[in-house]
Design an enzyme around this catalytic site. Structure first.
Site, PDB file in Angstrom:
ATOM      1  N   GLU A 115       0.779  -1.126  -0.102  1.00 21.85           N
ATOM      2  CA  GLU A 115      -0.124  -0.199  -0.037  1.00 21.85           C
ATOM      3  C   GLU A 115       0.887   1.367   0.094  1.00 21.85           C
ATOM      4  O   GLU A 115       1.854   1.187   0.566  1.00 21.85           O
ATOM      5  CB  GLU A 115      -0.830   0.074   1.261  1.00 21.85           C
ATOM      6  CG  GLU A 115      -1.609  -1.275   1.443  1.00 21.85           C
ATOM      7  CD  GLU A 115      -2.365  -1.156   2.884  1.00 21.85           C
ATOM      8  OE1 GLU A 115      -2.230  -0.359   3.518  1.00 21.85           O
ATOM      9  OE2 GLU A 115      -3.149  -2.200   3.062  1.00 21.85           O
ATOM     10  N   LYS A 117       2.214   4.511   1.454  1.00 28.13           N
ATOM     11  CA  LYS A 117       2.256   5.011   2.839  1.00 28.13           C
ATOM     12  C   LYS A 117       1.744   6.526   2.686  1.00 28.13           C
ATOM     13  O   LYS A 117       2.722   7.508   2.539  1.00 28.13           O
ATOM     14  CB  LYS A 117       3.538   4.704   3.674  1.00 28.13           C
ATOM     15  CG  LYS A 117       3.566   5.294   4.973  1.00 28.13           C
ATOM     16  CD  LYS A 117       4.806   4.981   5.572  1.00 28.13           C
ATOM     17  CE  LYS A 117       4.603   5.038   7.044  1.00 28.13           C
ATOM     18  NZ  LYS A 117       4.503   6.434   7.420  1.00 28.13           N
ATOM     19  N   ASP A 119       1.077  10.386   3.920  1.00 26.92           N
ATOM     20  CA  ASP A 119       1.861  11.292   4.912  1.00 26.92           C
ATOM     21  C   ASP A 119       0.535  12.044   5.407  1.00 26.92           C
ATOM     22  O   ASP A 119       0.720  13.337   5.001  1.00 26.92           O
ATOM     23  CB  ASP A 119       2.908  12.002   4.160  1.00 26.92           C
ATOM     24  CG  ASP A 119       3.989  12.458   5.159  1.00 26.92           C
ATOM     25  OD1 ASP A 119       3.741  12.074   6.192  1.00 26.92           O
ATOM     26  OD2 ASP A 119       4.850  13.054   4.756  1.00 26.92           O
ATOM     27  N   TYR A 225      -8.380   7.815   3.357  1.00 25.09           N
ATOM     28  CA  TYR A 225      -8.152   6.379   2.900  1.00 25.09           C
ATOM     29  C   TYR A 225      -8.280   5.652   4.073  1.00 25.09           C
ATOM     30  O   TYR A 225      -7.489   5.751   5.216  1.00 25.09           O
ATOM     31  CB  TYR A 225      -6.914   6.077   2.033  1.00 25.09           C
ATOM     32  CG  TYR A 225      -6.997   6.743   0.612  1.00 25.09           C
ATOM     33  CD1 TYR A 225      -7.876   6.091  -0.279  1.00 25.09           C
ATOM     34  CD2 TYR A 225      -5.875   7.624   0.093  1.00 25.09           C
ATOM     35  CE1 TYR A 225      -8.086   6.516  -1.393  1.00 25.09           C
ATOM     36  CE2 TYR A 225      -5.921   7.794  -1.243  1.00 25.09           C
ATOM     37  CZ  TYR A 225      -7.085   7.299  -2.096  1.00 25.09           C
ATOM     38  OH  TYR A 225      -6.954   7.756  -3.379  1.00 25.09           O
ATOM     39  N   LYS A 316      10.624   3.030   3.481  1.00 23.84           N
ATOM     40  CA  LYS A 316      10.725   4.645   3.419  1.00 23.84           C
ATOM     41  C   LYS A 316      11.293   4.729   1.997  1.00 23.84           C
ATOM     42  O   LYS A 316      12.225   4.152   1.671  1.00 23.84           O
ATOM     43  CB  LYS A 316      11.420   5.229   4.688  1.00 23.84           C
ATOM     44  CG  LYS A 316      10.596   5.254   5.842  1.00 23.84           C
ATOM     45  CD  LYS A 316       9.318   5.839   5.928  1.00 23.84           C
ATOM     46  CE  LYS A 316       9.089   6.426   7.186  1.00 23.84           C
ATOM     47  NZ  LYS A 316       9.413   7.563   7.778  1.00 23.84           N
ATOM     48  N   CYS A 410      40.980  28.250  15.297  1.00 20.41           N
ATOM     49  CA  CYS A 410      39.591  27.875  15.675  1.00 20.41           C
ATOM     50  C   CYS A 410      38.512  29.084  15.823  1.00 20.41           C
ATOM     51  O   CYS A 410      38.987  30.214  16.354  1.00 20.41           O
ATOM     52  CB  CYS A 410      39.751  27.286  17.154  1.00 20.41           C
ATOM     53  SG  CYS A 410      38.449  26.969  17.747  1.00 20.41           S
ATOM     54  N   CYS A 413      37.791  29.597  19.804  1.00 21.01           N
ATOM     55  CA  CYS A 413      38.987  29.915  20.824  1.00 21.01           C
ATOM     56  C   CYS A 413      40.098  30.649  20.155  1.00 21.01           C
ATOM     57  O   CYS A 413      41.050  31.144  21.013  1.00 21.01           O
ATOM     58  CB  CYS A 413      39.363  28.748  21.483  1.00 21.01           C
ATOM     59  SG  CYS A 413      40.277  27.594  20.844  1.00 21.01           S
ATOM     60  N   CYS A 428      40.636  21.666  16.110  1.00 21.53           N
ATOM     61  CA  CYS A 428      41.242  22.704  16.848  1.00 21.53           C
ATOM     62  C   CYS A 428      42.101  22.421  17.995  1.00 21.53           C
ATOM     63  O   CYS A 428      41.774  21.312  18.675  1.00 21.53           O
ATOM     64  CB  CYS A 428      39.914  23.548  17.636  1.00 21.53           C
ATOM     65  SG  CYS A 428      40.701  24.681  18.932  1.00 21.53           S
ATOM     66  N   CYS A 434      39.538  25.586  24.842  1.00 23.20           N
ATOM     67  CA  CYS A 434      38.667  25.858  23.902  1.00 23.20           C
ATOM     68  C   CYS A 434      37.231  25.653  24.277  1.00 23.20           C
ATOM     69  O   CYS A 434      37.099  24.386  24.896  1.00 23.20           O
ATOM     70  CB  CYS A 434      38.810  25.021  22.439  1.00 23.20           C
ATOM     71  SG  CYS A 434      37.396  25.379  21.317  1.00 23.20           S
TER      72      CYS A 434
END
Ligand code: IVH
Length: 695
Positions: A115, A117, A119, A225, A316, A410, A413, A428, A434
């Protein structure tokens, strides 16, 4: 295998997050993350729980179906729980599902009803003597909301059943959804009126059905449905799910015309591909397909697990992809200091949500895909991961694109960023300095195999950093009773326990201390090797800094020449240390912030006994001696005692036998002490033990 302590922490985080998402999704109709993110968290939760079944709690989100119903609507208890479906994200997942079904039934060529699916949102419709008397949402699966008035406004839902042969009590289950065109038209008119628009058809359907004013619902183009049954009295004579669907159709229910019967995993996959191709042309959104074992006696035999039937699975659809403009790239610093390039995008609607940030994973990926700022890129929102930049549309590359550059320092820091030769991940080097890495480092520092600060759990570390009481591991040792007692949920006794635990943790060993510093790539073994080789922290620091200076000096020369030189340095003479680890160690001790923290730790009284001299390795005094430890020692943990014994060549065993040389008994010793006395094995108290290892 995740260790139990880490697992407990992660389970707490996952459950809290899933509970929150459940609430937003099911109760407020206002999710803050895409379904794929929810699915991912749930998968992680389930995986972790199956790894540690002892940690499963009855209130875990894995053990229930959804969220609590909102207070505004009347409550409806479902006579038959409204369950959910397990997901299959790949062909392999689907094959696994089919295999489990076949094995459990001991049958082949299973017939499935396939079937689409839909949503939308699941609905229960109760018909008494053929008349619709109640409509209810799923809610948490056992209790939903009474939305009878709203359900009655949905044209596709019959108020009376057709025909005559329906059971006196019939509960129809199915999906209320909003067709794509209705969704677009609704959003257009909402926008024209200056009202808030909906994000996707699913949310729109849910929001429309949960209007307290059913007149608003009536104006919404909702559809329905039917796909199954709930409570039925007297029972139907049907023997197959397909028969049920035929009956439902006969009674005037709307049943999806794209439902088909298929055979085995091959049949399922064929249907999946077919619907995948048809997906965009369908008048409504689907997020996958559902396969249900057709024979009802088989369904009965297969039964349920937790919240989902074993006889059905949702397969899915994979990622959806869209094109958009890459406007900029920024770098985020993770808990371990890893820098992740993040794409700032021209917002794009993909997979049902608007995406404006997507991960670029790492610099290797950026380079491999040749992604540049100003490019048109393909953004993918995969079923189980965060949005990513999948590819560049080279045909659309303008002249003035800019290359993505790894920052030298970084962004959090300002420390130097290191990306060892041939490594994908840049980090870093700020380490203990940091901000982004602070919590993780303090947690690691205090952990059992590092400094072993008993009772300093993850939550407390979080609290201490958030309250700015501690910013580096050294800060732990400056905590006062008063500061601790001012913390939420902290009584005098727990505060005292922590202060005591910290006092105890001050006495450690050099390998533990080095491991506790959290130098990237330096695990327990490497820490022990470094400690053994250099014998003192000062010698290691000296070698590490010397190494880093040479490395920087020769960074410009051909890699092979530089390597030839570096290979001869002391740091590389340590057993098991190659260029990658050496570079990390060098960069760490080169960093002024790290050196400062180490100085503070020593000032706070962190100390360790001198390492046995390297020359003495061959003449370890405890070689051939087996120890058993029992009870609590006052001056060191049992792990520390074990390390001391091993460093001196001795062995530590978990149980007492005639071959045991010494049993070391602390306070509150266990049955091992009795066993030692019975076997007449010499027992050492703590003082005697210390004298032995220090002599
Ligand atoms: S059967 C015990 N069939 O998907 C099985 N569900 O993740 C119950 N859904 O809550 C569900 N289309 O809202 C089934 N053809 C279909 C479906 C379907 C959409 C939804 C439904 C359910 C969710 C499960």
């Amino acid at each position: 295998m995740t260790n139990r302590r880490d697992a407990e922490q992660r389970l707490r985080e996952l459950r809290a997050e899933l509970d929150r998402h459940n609430h937003r999704y099911y109760v407020l109709d206002d999710p803050e993350v895409p379904d794929s993110e929810y699915d991912r968290l749930m998968l992680e939760l389930k995986a972790l729980e199956s790894e540690h079944p002892g940690l499963i709690t009855p209130d875990s989100p894995s053990q229930r179906v959804g969220g609590a119903p909102a207070a505004e609507f009347g409550e409806v208890r479902h006579a038959v729980p409204m369950l959910s479906l397990d997901n299959a994200f790949s062909e392999e997942d689907l094959q696994d599902f089919d295999r489990r079904v076949r094995e459990k039934l001991d049958a082949t060529d299973i017939e499935y009803v396939a079937e689409p699916k839909l949503d939308g949102l699941a609905i229960s419709l109760v018909y008494e003597k053929g008349v619709l008397v109640r409509g209810a949402t799923r809610g948490d699966g056992s209790t939903g909301e009474d939305v009878t008035l709203n359900v009655r406004t949905v044209r596709a839902i019959p108020l009376k059943l057709m025909g005559k042969d329906w059971p006196a009590l019939l509960e129809v289950r199915g999906e209320v959804f909003m067709p794509k065109r209705g969704f677009e038209a609704l959003n257009k008119s909402l926008a024209a009126k200056g009202e808030k628009t909906y994000v996707n058809p699913r949310n729109t359907a849910a929001g429309s059905l949960r209007q307290l004013d059913s007149r608003i619902t009536a104006e919404r183009p909702l559809d329905f449905y039917a796909y199954g049954l709930g409570e039925v009295k007297p029972a139907l004579s049907a023997r197959r799910h397909s028969e049920v669907l035929t009956k439902l159709r006969g009674w005037g229910q709307r049943v999806n015309p794209d439902i088909r019967m298929v055979k085995g995993a091959e049949g399922c996959l064929g249907y999946y591909r077919e619907m995948g191709e048809k997906r965009d042309a369908l008048p409504y959104e689907i997020d996958g397909v559902v396969y249900k074992v057709d024979r009802l006696d088989y369904q009965q035999e297969l039964g349920f697990v937790a919240r989902a039937p074993r006889w059905a699975v949702a397969h899915k659809f994979p990622a959806q992809e869209e094109m958009t403009l890459l406007k900029a790239v920024e770098f985020q610093v993770g808990r371990t200091g890893a820098l992740t390039p993040v794409a700032r995008l021209e917002p794009v609607f993909v997979g049902g949500v608007t995406v404006s940030n997507a991960t670029l994973h790492n610099m290797d990926e950026v380079e491999r895909k040749d992604i540049r700022i100003g490019d048109t890129v393909i953004v993918r929102r995969a079923g189980d991961v965060i949005p990513e930049v999948a590819a560049v549309v080279l045909a659309r590359r303008p002249k003035n694109t800019k290359r993505v550059k790894l920052p030298k320092t970084c962004p959090v820091c300002g420390s130097e960023v290191v990306r060892p030769e041939g490594e994908a991940v840049a980090r870093c080097s700020g380490g203990l300095f940091c901000d982004a890495q602070r919590k993780e480092l303090i947690r690691h520092f205090a952990s059992r195999r590092a400094m072993d600060v008993e009772g300093l759990g993850d939550k407390l570390v979080e609290q201490l950093v958030d309250e700015k009481l501690v910013s580096t591991p050294a800060g732990l040792f400056r905590l006062t009773m008063k500061q601790l007692m001012d913390l939420e949920r902290m009584g005098e006794k727990s505060a005292q326990n922590l202060v005591d635990a910290l006092a105890k943790a001050r006495k450690t060993t050099l390998p533990r201390f080095l491991y506790a510093l959290g130098i990237p790539d330096v695990g327990e073994t490497t820490a022990a090797d470094l400690a053994k080789h250099f014998g003192s922290l000062e010698k290691l620091e000296e070698a590490a800094q010397g190494y880093e200076k040479q490395r920087l000096k020769h960074a410009g020369s051909p890699a092979r020449d530089a390597e030839k030189l570096l290979k001869e340095l002391d740091l590389r003479k340590v057993e098991g240390i190659g260029p990658v680890v050496a570079e990390q160690v060098g960069a760490f001790f080169h960093q002024a912030g790290n050196r400062k923290v180490i100085g503070e730790l020593r000032k706070a009284g962190v100390e360790w006994p001198a390492m046995p001299k390297r020359a003495a390795v061959g003449s370890q005094p405890l070689v051939g001696k087996t120890f058993v430890l029992t009870g609590t020692l006052g001056t060191m943990t049992r792990d520390a005692a074990k390390e001391r014994i091993q460093a001196l060549g001795g062995k530590v065993s978990g149980s007492v036998s005639a071959k045991t040389h010494y049993v070391v008994a602390g306070s509150e010793p266990g049955s091992k002490l009795r066993e030692a006395e019975r076997l007449e094995v010499p027992v050492l108290d703590e003082d005697a033990f210390l004298r032995l290892i220090e002599s």
